[in-house]
Design an enzyme around this catalytic site. Structure first.
Site, mmCIF file in Angstrom:
data_model
loop_
_atom_site.group_PDB
_atom_site.id
_atom_site.type_symbol
_atom_site.label_atom_id
_atom_site.label_comp_id
_atom_site.label_asym_id
_atom_site.label_seq_id
_atom_site.Cartn_x
_atom_site.Cartn_y
_atom_site.Cartn_z
ATOM 1 N N CYS A 271 15.907 53.438 14.976
ATOM 2 C CA CYS A 271 14.596 52.969 14.523
ATOM 3 C C CYS A 271 13.659 52.662 15.676
ATOM 4 O O CYS A 271 12.461 52.933 15.594
ATOM 5 C CB CYS A 271 14.752 51.768 13.614
ATOM 6 S SG CYS A 271 15.652 50.432 14.356
ATOM 7 N N HIS B 50 15.558 45.644 12.938
ATOM 8 C CA HIS B 50 14.807 46.856 12.678
ATOM 9 C C HIS B 50 13.532 46.816 13.499
ATOM 10 O O HIS B 50 13.086 45.757 13.955
ATOM 11 C CB HIS B 50 14.483 46.926 11.175
ATOM 12 C CG HIS B 50 13.970 48.256 10.727
ATOM 13 N ND1 HIS B 50 14.622 49.440 11.009
ATOM 14 C CD2 HIS B 50 12.867 48.596 10.007
ATOM 15 C CE1 HIS B 50 13.950 50.444 10.478
ATOM 16 N NE2 HIS B 50 12.864 49.960 9.870
ATOM 17 N N ASP C 63 6.597 52.621 8.512
ATOM 18 C CA ASP C 63 7.978 52.685 8.998
ATOM 19 C C ASP C 63 8.420 54.128 9.104
ATOM 20 O O ASP C 63 8.764 54.753 8.099
ATOM 21 C CB ASP C 63 8.903 51.919 8.046
ATOM 22 C CG ASP C 63 10.292 51.768 8.645
ATOM 23 O OD1 ASP C 63 10.515 52.316 9.737
ATOM 24 O OD2 ASP C 63 11.139 51.103 8.019
#
Lengths: 302, 651
Positions: free
Chosen positions: B403, B447, B462
């Site tokens: 991520c 994250h 995202d």
């Protein structure tokens, strides 16, 4: 009569130095019509105590040295054929005396031991079917060496139970032993002892013991004490005979202390000597660990 | 005077040594390595001397030794801080006392110092399991205390101990519930422990390490329903400085964390409570736009929460806010997030192309997401190492990343395309426990994502959701290929039973933190309030309870008196001398106890002797006359009895 008893106590204290509490307990045992077991090393004055007790009370005294080959007949006596009268005549054994010192009882065979113990319990002996009463008062002082000494056979629990008290004289303290060494000889002192209390007076005192008052609350405390020994794995339980003995001993103790009632303190005083050998037959008489434990764990509400 | 046989009881000494050892372990956070070594050596010496049945060390030697050590501690005061210094001195005192223990009063002091040290453990630990451990140490100390006063021969009286504990229990509960929560007397110094959780810099790879940590980050309970999982983006850090390789929190943000955001009247439809684990960092967690929070937590202008001190204990705070994205605060903030770094030429090129194709920032972001979705991009815990132009290498070469890679690359592209963008670090999702009603967020839910400026609002974007939608919708495990899941779960964690136990423990720990640790002034006020509201009902209940207890007590007394009743004489004596007789050892008889004082207090002799004589007559002879006399005596000699009571108390 109590004053005479105290004279006896005093003169005994003259003979056996520094052991006043044991002497008082021994007298207490005599008053309670129990028998006394002295457990000690040789030479601690057991014999002297027995002899002095007999002398100062004017009682007939016999001493039997128990050995492994002593037979019941040697103790009780036997019928002997008299050639002159062509009859059997009873030859009384040493057991027919008022104070019997059974020295080193644990060296005799179990058979002889039980003959003596039977005589103690029944206050009579039967020889060849004929029952003969023993003289009154009948007081046995047995002595025994601690069990680790060679050539001894232990008294079984059931027979230890016949002795009301188990005492140990123990070593005298420094001062007492110093005094003992300074004077000439203790036997001469023994002979100087005179009769301070005659047999009738002793009987009368013994009959006073059951009349000493014991209140309900006191008996409850005694029962609590006895009960605390039951249902435990680390000691033998105290039997009703033991509780009877404790009460009687406490009454005698109260009488010696010139009271006509038993206090809880009296029970606590006599308890270790009456109970310890019943709780743990193999224990050392010097330390009364289990009975002290029971005394400590039983609350005394009165 | 401590009887010698009692001191020689190995058990008691060993018990104390064990207590001190566990205290040392529990408090080790507060001590430097050399301090622990000194304590351990002293304790080891004591243990050896216990086993070899040596006598205690002479007092002089111990004093000298303790003095030297105390001076050393004092010299290091600056380094250790006052609280830790105090703890060191206390533990030193306890250990030195144990080394030279000789008298009963010393043993009592030792036991009390132990109690204090045990309580001090709660300064450093609030965890439930450790609290259990502390309780065990406390129980051991209590046992040693009991042993100190009980006759040495008797065994532990379980019934009596249980009864005492039962008596103390309501008191204990009442103290917990009603004792005012005072502010702390001293500041707890910042421990020099490594902080956990997200850091102020975001390397490619820093989050990969974090997700392998299964420990809890925080827990949340929602006042309303749980928001959908796709919206559970817990913001914790804003990374706005990019140097071509790593992202960093801007210095401005760090300073601004103390400022309070202006109260805007935005809707606060969402309300939740967060219980954050100790992290030794100030940063806290919130969803989208927090509006109000409890007083122990600040809302900074960026919409982030922080506490004033690093979180060294579990911290609970209430937040209300909305799921609307954060607003732009100032022009300066926009400028800050338009800065680009040199390097990554291919990325720049790609960004310009996108900008030309999609002039609208919203459309551009959509296109970027589409790009990630269409091209063969992979989501992986173990991305290959990247070269100097890391963004280029990632976007056009390896195309495999975690991520942080996706977020970092997206933000760089957006910035090159002239759109203000920043990387947000935080946590996504969490484990919902429906029965217990809370969301557990662990470190592995760490994250990173992007926020870009669109019409004065920081819109979240995202990129990971485009590459691996399962990561957002389910969990990390489902987003990773099979072979990489093992990295997250070492073998033992996969055992179902252990997993279950861990889960249950976590739930218990949750209740512990909510009901015990979280019981603060507010809860207390709430409790008072509730009590006040239900006053009649409570009064009724208390009255009923009392009458039941009284009836039971009466019944108990009646049944008891029928079996073994106290004699009248004893009752009388207890009525007048009860307080003094309370000092009587249980195994001693009353008259023997009283007669003890004949030699102690000659002034009372006549009174004592008369009293005991009458008492003995009344009790042991059951003499009614004596009982009457005893009653009269007790009634007529109150002054003397008072003196007697005092005399007994004073000796």
């Amino acid at each position: 009569m109590l004053t005479q008893l105290h004279n006896v106590e005093q003169s005994l204290n003259q003979v056996i130095l520094g052991k006043s509490s044991q002497i008082r307990l021994a007298l207490c045992c005599l008053l309670a019509e129990g028998h006394l077991l002295l457990e000690d090393l040789p030479g601690m004055g057991k014999t002297t105590l027995a002899h002095a007790l007999a002398n100062s009370l004017g009682l007939s005294y016999r001493r039997v040295q128990f050995t492994s080959d002593l037979l019941p007949g040697d103790l009780v006596g036997m019928n002997i054929y008299d050639a002159r009268s062509q009859q059997f005549r009873f030859q009384a054994g040493p057991v027919f005396s008022q104070v019997l010192l059974a020295d080193e009882i644990n060296r005799a065979s179990p058979k002889t031991q039980s003959a003596l113990l039977e005589a103690m319990e029944e206050k009579q002996v039967s020889v060849d079917g004929e029952t003969r009463a023993l003289p009154t008062p009948f007081f046995v002082i047995a002595t025994q060496n601690p069990l680790f000494h060679a050539g001894t056979s232990a008294l079984p629990e059931s027979q230890l139970d016949r002795f009301m008290f188990r005492l140990s004289l123990g070593f005298p303290d420094h001062q007492a032993e110093h005094q003992l060494l300074q004077r000439d000889s203790s036997t001469s002192r023994l002979e100087l002892l005179t009769e301070q209390l005659n047999t009738e007076q002793l009987r009368a005192l013994q009959q006073q013991v059951p009349k000493v008052a014991a209140s309900d609350a006191l008996i409850d405390y005694l029962l609590a004490l006895v009960n605390s020994s039951r249902h435990r794995s680390d000691m033998l339980p105290l039997s009703p005979r033991a509780s009877k003995a404790i009460l009687r001993a406490a009454k005698a103790f109260a009488l010696i202390n010139q009271r006509d009632y038993v206090t809880a303190a009296d029970v606590q005083q006599v308890f270790p000597y009456v109970a310890e050998h019943r709780l743990a037959p193999a224990s050392d008489a010097q330390e009364s660990r289990l009975s002290q434990l029971l005394l400590l764990q039983t609350p005394c509400p009165i | 005077m401590l009887t010698q046989q009692m001191l020689q009881q190995k058990k008691l000494l060993l018990c104390w040594a064990a207590i001190q050892l566990s205290l040392l372990l529990l408090l080790q956070q507060a001590f430097a390595g050399w301090v622990i070594a000194i304590f351990a050596l002293l304790l080891l010496y004591r243990l050896l001397s216990i086993f070899q049945a040596k006598a205690a060390v002479s007092l002089k030697l111990v004093n000298l030794l303790a003095g030297i050590i105390a001076i050393t501690f004092f010299l290091q005061l600056r380094q250790a801080g006052v609280l830790h210094f105090m703890l060191q001195i206390l533990l030193l005192a306890a250990i030195a006392r144990l080394l030279a223990l000789q008298h009963l009063y010393e043993a009592r002091q030792l036991v009390w110092v132990h109690y204090f040290l045990i309580a001090c453990c709660f300064i450093l630990h609030q965890d439930m399991l450790i609290a259990l451990l502390i309780f065990l140490v406390f129980a051991a100390n209590l046992y040693s205390h009991y042993r100190l006063f009980s006759p040495s021969v008797s065994r532990l009286n379980w019934r009596q101990s249980g009864r005492s504990l039962l008596i103390i229990l309501p008191l204990w509960l009442a103290m917990f519930l009603l004792f005012p929560r005072l502010p702390p007397f001293w500041q707890i110094p910042n421990a020099n422990i490594a902080s956990t959780g997200l850091s102020d810099t975001l390397d490619p790879g820093s989050i990969e390490q974090l997700v392998q940590d299964d420990s809890l980050a925080f827990r949340v309970e929602f006042d309303g329903a749980l928001p959908p999982r796709q919206q559970l983006y817990w913001r914790a850090r804003l990374y706005e400085d990019f140097d071509g390789r790593r992202w960093q929190v801007n210095a401005l943000r760090q300073n601004a964390s103390r400022q309070r955001a202006p109260d805007n009247a935005a809707d606060s439809s969402l309300s939740y409570r967060v219980i954050a684990e100790a992290s030794q960092q100030t940063g806290l967690f919130a969803l989208a736009t927090p509006v109000t929070s409890s007083s122990n937590v600040f809302i900074s202008p960026g919409g982030l929460l922080s506490s004033s001190k690093p979180v060294s204990q579990r911290l609970s705070y209430q937040v209300s806010g909305s799921l609307i994205p954060v607003m732009l605060i100032s022009e300066q903030e926009q400028q800050l997030n338009l800065r680009t770094a040199a390097g990554n030429p291919q990325t720049q090129q790609f960004a310009y192309q996108l900008k030309q194709q999609y002039p609208q920032s919203h459309a551009l972001v959509q296109a970027l997401a589409e790009h990630f979705r269409q091209q063969p991009f992979y989501y992986s815990l173990t991305p290959p190492p990247l070269g100097s132009n890391s963004i280029d290498a990632f976007l056009f070469d390896s195309r495999t990343g975690f991520c942080s890679h996706y977020a970092s690359a997206s933000a760089v592209i957006l910035r090159h395309a002239g759109i203000a963008a920043r990387v947000v670090g935080g946590y996504q999702g969490g484990n919902w426990h429906p029965q217990q009603g809370y969301l557990a967020v662990r470190q592995r839910e760490a994250h990173a994502w992007v926020e870009y400026l669109d019409n004065g609002v920081w819109q979240p974007f995202d990129p990971t959701a485009a590459v691996a939608p399962e990561r957002i919708l389910n969990s990390l495990d489902s987003a990773l290929p099979e072979d990489q899941r093992a990295l997250l779960d070492p073998g033992w964690r996969q055992l179902a039973l252990l997993q279950n136990v861990r889960q249950q423990l976590m739930h218990l720990d949750y209740y512990w933190s909510v009901w015990v640790l979280g019981f603060n002034e507010n809860s207390q006020q709430q409790l008072w309030h509730n009590l006040y509201r239900h006053l009649p009902a409570i009064a009724y209940a208390v009255a009923v309870l009392f009458s039941i207890i009284i009836v039971l007590l009466l019944y108990y007394r009646l049944t008891r008196s029928s079996t073994g009743n106290t004699p009248e004489a004893t009752k009388q004596l207890y009525r007048y001398l009860g307080k003094a007789l309370a000092a009587k050892p249980p195994s001693l008889s009353v008259s023997a106890f009283l007669l003890q004082y004949v030699s102690h207090s000659p002034g009372q002799n006549v009174c004592l002797k008369q009293l005991t004589a009458l008492y003995e007559q009344a009790l042991y002879k059951e003499d009614a006359v004596a009982l009457k006399q005893l009653k009269q005596y007790l009634q007529c000699h109150k002054a003397e009895l008072g003196r007697l009571r005092r005399a007994i108390k004073n000796t």
